[in-house]
Structures are given as structure tokens and as C-alpha cells.
Design an enzyme around this catalytic site. Structure first.
Site, PDB file in Angstrom:
ATOM      1  N   CYS A 172      49.664  23.640  10.286  1.00 41.66           N
ATOM      2  CA  CYS A 172      50.177  24.177   9.023  1.00 41.66           C
ATOM      3  C   CYS A 172      51.163  23.239   8.334  1.00 41.66           C
ATOM      4  CB  CYS A 172      50.836  25.529   9.271  1.00 41.66           C
ATOM      5  SG  CYS A 172      49.680  26.825   9.762  1.00 41.66           S
ATOM      6  N   ASN A 173      51.747  22.326   9.063  1.00 35.58           N
ATOM      7  CA  ASN A 173      52.687  21.376   8.472  1.00 35.58           C
ATOM      8  C   ASN A 173      51.982  20.305   7.643  1.00 35.58           C
ATOM      9  OD1 ASN A 173      55.455  20.177   8.338  1.00 35.58           O
ATOM     10  ND2 ASN A 173      54.449  18.510   9.416  1.00 35.58           N
TER      11      ASN A 173
END
Length: 366
Positions: A172-173
């Protein structure tokens, strides 16, 4: 667990006039794409427990229904159809060896979905595809060599000399990290035009329910499929290129003592997911320090005065951060809307939200 803060300005706002500097990287176009198949979150528990032959797990099914109802997700687009799952029953059990099957699908489909978004971005950009000098491709879906970047180069007909970089398993980063990487590449290669593509398909994480692993139910509820692309470069050519956002600065920070809070682990059964219940609180407690470091050089300390492109990992995260920072209800509106309509798109999510922000701004002439 790490956080990435990127400072952007929109090219139509007053703040852009304040900060715009020659040589800064700018987003020149954005494109997004999703599979045609989609699922309604309210009826998905019935489908999920039927297709995985788990209808006898009544209590587990009701628990999953409650998770879906609380997710604030209305629908999600998925490459996985009932027909595809019936042809590949190993995907529907919890721990059957199925990595080969998953890989065979992903290696083909991830670049194809990425191509759809890339073509939309290139069309909006309006310049010849031969002017693309760099390609950065990011996915958490599958691993192969030659990678998805190589396959997309051929699908798009990019120059064989295009400079490629493949990013796997960033989670998700990755969306915010791609903004940082694109900025660095554009500003280090004057005149270059960087095509960034994030393409995510959740086949690697789909599996039947487990009575012992509640994290699995969260994964089945949360993630969706989609791809997003952007063209990034410096010094847009007047009347030929229209910048949408300017990338002012970017910073990344590792949150201490969070190594085991959020994990994706590749196994013979596919990609397993673990998310600690502490994640929303930990993010909320640490986000302001990151914001202060990022915005202090520009004299900004009012978090309601800026526009937000916040990765909505889940509804609980959005709520907790919003409350901790004292944000007005509209600050995370674009993030909530993307979460509702698509679910968590992993690396592609931030670019979907950027697209939503610019579309809302144009509509409201802001």
C-alpha cells in the site's frame, strides 16, 4: 510499516502560484482502468461462501457479512469471475498449493490491465508515445522475469531504448513511493518523460475462509483490482502539455517497532495477509510528525488548509487519522469515494485519488 508524505500543488490553485518553480516535476496526465467484472459488497458474502464451498460455516459467514457492512465499500472490480474460479478450484480453498495457477494468470493479466490505464494517460497527454523516455511499473501481484515492465513495453510499442524499472511487492505504500520516484527521475533527466504504471489484481490473495485466520476475511473484503498511470516530467511545453499537479517534495519514514503490524508473505498457497488491529491507531499517532517535517519548510501547519490524497487502507484508518488531525469531513472525501467505489487498490489507489481530486476540482472550478 512506513509512511510516505509527498507535497503537491494543483496547477490551477493559488498555492501553485506561490510554490511553482521551474524544474520541479509535474504530473502531465493521469489514466485509470478497472476490469469490467465487479461485485456488490452487500451480496459478496453469499457469493464468496458459495464459490468456496463454505456455506456450512454459518457463523463465519455472518462474521464476514458484518466486516463487509462496516467496510464502507459499495463495490469492487475483480478479474476473478465465477467462471474463472470454477476452472481453477485450487484458488477457492484456504491453503491448497496454488501459486503456479495464480502466477500463470497474473503474469498475463497484470500488464494488460496496466496497458489500459497507460493508453488513457498517453491519450490525455497528447504527445507521441516515442517521447516517453522512462517506464516505471509497480505491482504487488505476481513476480516474473522478464517482468511486467518488459511486457508492457511490448504491448505499448515503446522504444526498445526506454529506461525501465520494475517494482514488485511494495504494498500500500507504493502509490506515494511512485510519486517520489517519478519526481526524482524527472528532475534528474531534464526533458525526460516518465510513464508510471501501477497495476493490481488480487488473485494472489483470494482464497477460501479459515476458522483460524480472521485476517483472511479482512483481505477478502477489502482489496479490489485496478490500474493507474501517469506521465511525469519537468518544464511542460506551452500549448503542448498541460500540467495537473506539481511535485514539490517527498519524504518517507519508517514507524518504529511496527515490523510485524502489516505483512504480506508469499507462500505456495499464494500471498497471505496480516494486519494488526493496532494499525489504525499507530498510523494516527505518527502521521502528524511526518506532516510537520514535510510542510514546515513551506510555513504550513493547518492540516485543513491543504488538499489531501490519502491512501485509504481501510475505513478504520481513515476515521482514526481524520479524528486525530481534527480534519473537516471534506478533507478525505476523495479518498472515501475511491474506497467506496473500488476498495483498496494497493499501489494504484493514490493515483485513483489524484484523478478524483482533479476531476472534482475541474467540476467545481477550484
Amino acid at each position: 510499516m512506513s509512511t510516505t508524505v509527498t507535497v503537491l500543488t494543483d496547477t490551477w490553485g493559488r498555492r501553485a502560484k506561490r510554490f511553482e518553480i521551474e524544474g520541479y516535476a509535474k504530473i502531465l496526465a493521469i489514466g485509470t482502468a478497472t476490469p469490467a467484472n465487479w461485485v456488490d459488497q452487500t451480496t459478496y458474502p453469499d457469493f464468496y461462501f458459495r464459490i468456496t464451498n463454505s456455506q456450512h460455516l454459518l457463523e463465519h459467514k455472518e462474521k464476514f457479512r458484518r466486516i463487509c457492512n462496516k467496510s464502507k465499500i459499495r463495490k469492487r472490480h475483480l478479474v476473478l469471475t465465477e467462471e474463472l474460479l470454477q476452472k481453477n478450484p485450487s484458488l477457492c480453498t484456504y491453503n491448497e498449493t496454488s501459486l503456479n495457477t495464480r502466477q500463470d494468470i497474473l503474469v498475463s493479466e497484470v500488464p494488460k490491465l496496466g496497458k489500459e490505464a497507460a493508453m488513457k494517460a498517453i491519450k490525455e497527454w497528447g504527445r507521441p508515445i516515442s517521447e516517453i523516455t522512462h517506464l516505471v511499473f509497480c505491482t504487488t501481484s505476481g513476480v516474473d522475469m522478464p517482468g511486467a515492465d518488459f511486457r508492457l513495453t511490448k504491448l505499448l510499442g515503446l522504444n526498445s531504448s526506454v529506461k525501465r524499472l520494475m517494482m514488485y511487492q511494495q504494498g500500500c505504500n507504493a502509490g506515494a513511493a511512485m510519486l517520489r520516484l517519478a519526481k526524482d527521475l524527472a528532475e534528474s533527466n531534464k526533458g525526460g518523460r516518465i510513464l508510471v504504471v501501477c497495476s493490481e489484481i488480487t488473485i494472489n490473495i483470494f482464497r477460501g475462509p479459515s476458522l483460524e485466520q480472521d485476517d483472511n476475511l479482512l483481505a477478502q473484503c477489502l482489496f479490489g483490482d485496478g490500474s493507474a498511470a501517469m506521465i511525469v516530467g519537468t518544464d511542460p511545453r506551452p500549448d503542448l502539455e498541460t500540467p495537473l499537479f506539481e511535485l514539490v517534495s517527498s519524504a518517507q519514514t519508517i514507524v518504529p517497532n511496527t515490523d510485524s503490524h502489516l505483512k504480506l508473505t508469499l507462500r505456495e498457497m499464494g500471498l497471505t495477509f496480516h494486519c494488526s488491529r493496532a494499525v489504525p491507531s499507530v498510523l494516527a499517532e505518527n502521521v502528524e510528525d511526518c506532516l510537520v517535517k514535510a510542510f514546515e519548510p513551506y510555513g504550513i501547519s493547518d492540516w485543513n488548509s491543504i488538499f489531501w490524497v490519502f491512501h485509504p487502507g481501510g475505513n478504520a484508518i481513515v476515521d482514526r487519522v481524520e479524528e486525530r488531525l481534527g480534519l473537516g469531513a471534506q478533507r478525505f472525501r476523495a479518498s472515501r469515494d475511491v474506497l467506496s467505489e473500488y476498495g483498496n487498490l494497493t499501489s494504484a489507489c493514490v493515483l485513483f485519488i489524484l484523478d478524483e481530486v482533479r476531476n472534482k476540482s475541474k467540476k467545481n472550478e477550484q
